[in-house]
Design an enzyme around this catalytic site. Structure first.
Site, PDB file in Angstrom:
ATOM      1  N   GLU A  37      -3.315  28.614 -10.391  1.00 50.44           N
ATOM      2  CA  GLU A  37      -4.356  28.845 -11.378  1.00 50.44           C
ATOM      3  C   GLU A  37      -5.714  28.464 -10.807  1.00 50.44           C
ATOM      4  O   GLU A  37      -5.857  27.420 -10.166  1.00 50.44           O
ATOM      5  CB  GLU A  37      -4.076  28.018 -12.638  1.00 50.44           C
ATOM      6  CG  GLU A  37      -5.046  28.306 -13.762  1.00 50.44           C
ATOM      7  CD  GLU A  37      -4.683  27.580 -15.039  1.00 50.44           C
ATOM      8  OE1 GLU A  37      -5.221  27.949 -16.086  1.00 50.44           O
ATOM      9  OE2 GLU A  37      -3.861  26.654 -14.987  1.00 50.44           O
TER      10      GLU A  37
ATOM     11  N   GLU B  20     -12.250  14.956 -16.492  1.00 50.20           N
ATOM     12  CA  GLU B  20     -10.982  14.691 -17.178  1.00 50.20           C
ATOM     13  C   GLU B  20     -10.817  13.232 -17.628  1.00 50.20           C
ATOM     14  O   GLU B  20      -9.873  12.912 -18.353  1.00 50.20           O
ATOM     15  CB  GLU B  20      -9.792  15.034 -16.266  1.00 50.20           C
ATOM     16  CG  GLU B  20      -9.608  16.499 -15.985  1.00 50.20           C
ATOM     17  CD  GLU B  20      -8.405  16.762 -15.092  1.00 50.20           C
ATOM     18  OE1 GLU B  20      -7.966  17.925 -15.040  1.00 50.20           O
ATOM     19  OE2 GLU B  20      -7.904  15.817 -14.441  1.00 50.20           O
TER      20      GLU B  20
ATOM     21  N   GLY C 284       3.375  22.514 -17.403  1.00 50.56           N
ATOM     22  CA  GLY C 284       3.350  21.123 -17.826  1.00 50.56           C
ATOM     23  C   GLY C 284       1.994  20.772 -18.377  1.00 50.56           C
ATOM     24  O   GLY C 284       1.038  21.557 -18.301  1.00 50.56           O
TER      25      GLY C 284
ATOM     26  N   ASP D 196       1.918  27.916 -10.641  1.00 51.71           N
ATOM     27  CA  ASP D 196       1.741  26.626 -11.308  1.00 51.71           C
ATOM     28  C   ASP D 196       1.241  26.807 -12.741  1.00 51.71           C
ATOM     29  O   ASP D 196       0.672  25.880 -13.322  1.00 51.71           O
ATOM     30  CB  ASP D 196       0.799  25.721 -10.505  1.00 51.71           C
ATOM     31  CG  ASP D 196      -0.643  26.209 -10.484  1.00 51.71           C
ATOM     32  OD1 ASP D 196      -0.890  27.379 -10.849  1.00 51.71           O
ATOM     33  OD2 ASP D 196      -1.531  25.409 -10.119  1.00 51.71           O
TER      34      ASP D 196
END
Length: 376
Positions: free
Chosen positions: A210, A322, A186, A261
């Site tokens: 990850e 982010e 995603g 993931d």
């Protein structure tokens, strides 16, 4: 994500279709509260302390993210949902369903509404016998005796009859057995790590995550994308290749399947967005040299969320580097994934739109997503 708590729940019924009442309660607990790990045998016993029809009793092991008082509150709501009307306090009565928290891990709770361990459990064979099926070595936090020891010294003279019928565990209706390796993918903030974690926990899968947090180039990339893009993508590719090659080569006899993931193909999707034409050409050649030797997922799940929801999730989880991601960047990633997935002929792909779902906070949404994954 917080680690789920383990609860031991006692169930009983002596009114109406008793076995169906128990099954309905088991199903409702799974839908509303958490994952059902184990269910005991069903035992028949005479009513204790009052004249009434025989009871059917069992116990189950529940895994839930909820606090003990919240679990109790939802159990009481399920009792009402299934038709129980409580009358005078401390007065025995026939009941459609009776649900009690016996243990909440090793906690001792003593409030007006909840006492754990259950204050009467050690006196009742109809609790101890099914509980002994599930956890004979579990120790009572106050009495310092195991369940099997409590059963041995229990003064209750009731005779319990184990029935040759078994309640169905609703978690078994979600069948992941046809897959050895599932990749959850995603966009940034879509919830892929949360979902992979929950599936691994609930279905005894090996979790492959990850290692993005250890990449020293990621914060630098968000500050200066042009300078650090190629370095970042190469470091991610090397790390993903090493992790998947090594981890999937190790068989684990104690887990059912592997859930990750991420899939290594995300390297090519992100690099196409972040690299210039020349860099991408070189990167693509290196990628396919590695990619041919890497195990491929048998099911590729892509969690689609719209950009507004992605930004909300990114803000909520609060990673400093982010916080200034542009909408345009997220939209390019979504387009890159969807273009790649729709062009794949050899992949078993499921694209699940979760823009209006919150499977972390809402269990019904979580079960809906699992149903979508397991559907044919």
């Amino acid at each position: 994500m917080t680690k789920p708590r383990i609860f031991h729940i006692a169930l009983g019924s002596n009114k109406g279709d008793k076995f169906k009442n128990l099954q309905n309660a088991v199903d409702a607990i799974f839908r509303q509260i958490g994952n059902t790990k184990l269910i005991s045998k069903v035992y028949k016993s005479a009513a204790l302390g009052f004249e009434s029809d025989d009871f059917l009793n069992c116990c189950l092991v529940l895994e839930s993210d909820l606090q003990p008082h919240d679990v109790l509150g939802m159990l009481l709501a399920i009792e009402i949902e299934l038709g129980r009307t409580r009358k005078l306090k401390n007065e025995y009565e026939a009941r459609v369903i009776d649900l009690d928290v016996v243990f909440a891990e090793e906690q001792i709770i003593n409030t007006e509404t909840l006492q754990v361990p259950h204050p009467e459990m050690h006196k009742r064979k109809f609790v101890l016998m099914p509980l002994n099926d599930l956890a004979p070595k579990l120790k009572h936090a106050k009495l310092n005796k195991t369940v099997s020891e409590l059963l041995e010294v229990c003064e209750d003279k009731s005779v319990l009859e184990p029935l040759n019928i078994w309640l169905k565990n609703p978690s078994k209706t979600l069948d992941f057995s046809k897959y050895n390796y599932i990749a959850i993918e995603g966009n940034i903030g879509a919830g892929k790590t949360s979902l992979a974690n929950k599936i691994a926990q609930d279905f005894n899968a090996r979790l492959l995550m990850e290692r993005f947090a250890d990449n020293p180039f990621l914060p630098k990339f968000y500050k200066d994308a042009q300078r650090y893009a190629f370095t970042l993508e190469m470091s991610f590719l090397a790390d993903r290749y090493q992790q998947i090659s090594e981890d999937l080569a190790q068989l684990d006899l104690f887990t059912q399947f592997v859930v990750s993931d991420y899939d290594v193909f995300k390297s090519l999707i992100f690099s196409k967005i972040t690299l210039n034409t020349d860099e991408y050409g070189l990167y693509r050649k290196l990628f396919y040299l590695m990619y041919k030797d890497i195990p491929k997922p048998e099911l590729y799940v892509y969690l689609y969320q719209n950009t507004t929801r992605l930004q909300e999730n990114i803000k909520k989880r609060g990673r400093d580097y982010e916080q200034n991601i542009a909408d345009d960047y997220l939209e390019k990633i979504n387009s890159g994934y969807l273009e790649f997935l729709k062009s794949q002929k050899d992949f078993n792909v499921k694209i699940i739109d979760i823009s209006d779902r919150d499977f972390v906070a809402n269990r019904s949404d979580y079960l809906w997503v699992l149903g979508e994954i397991c559907s044919e």
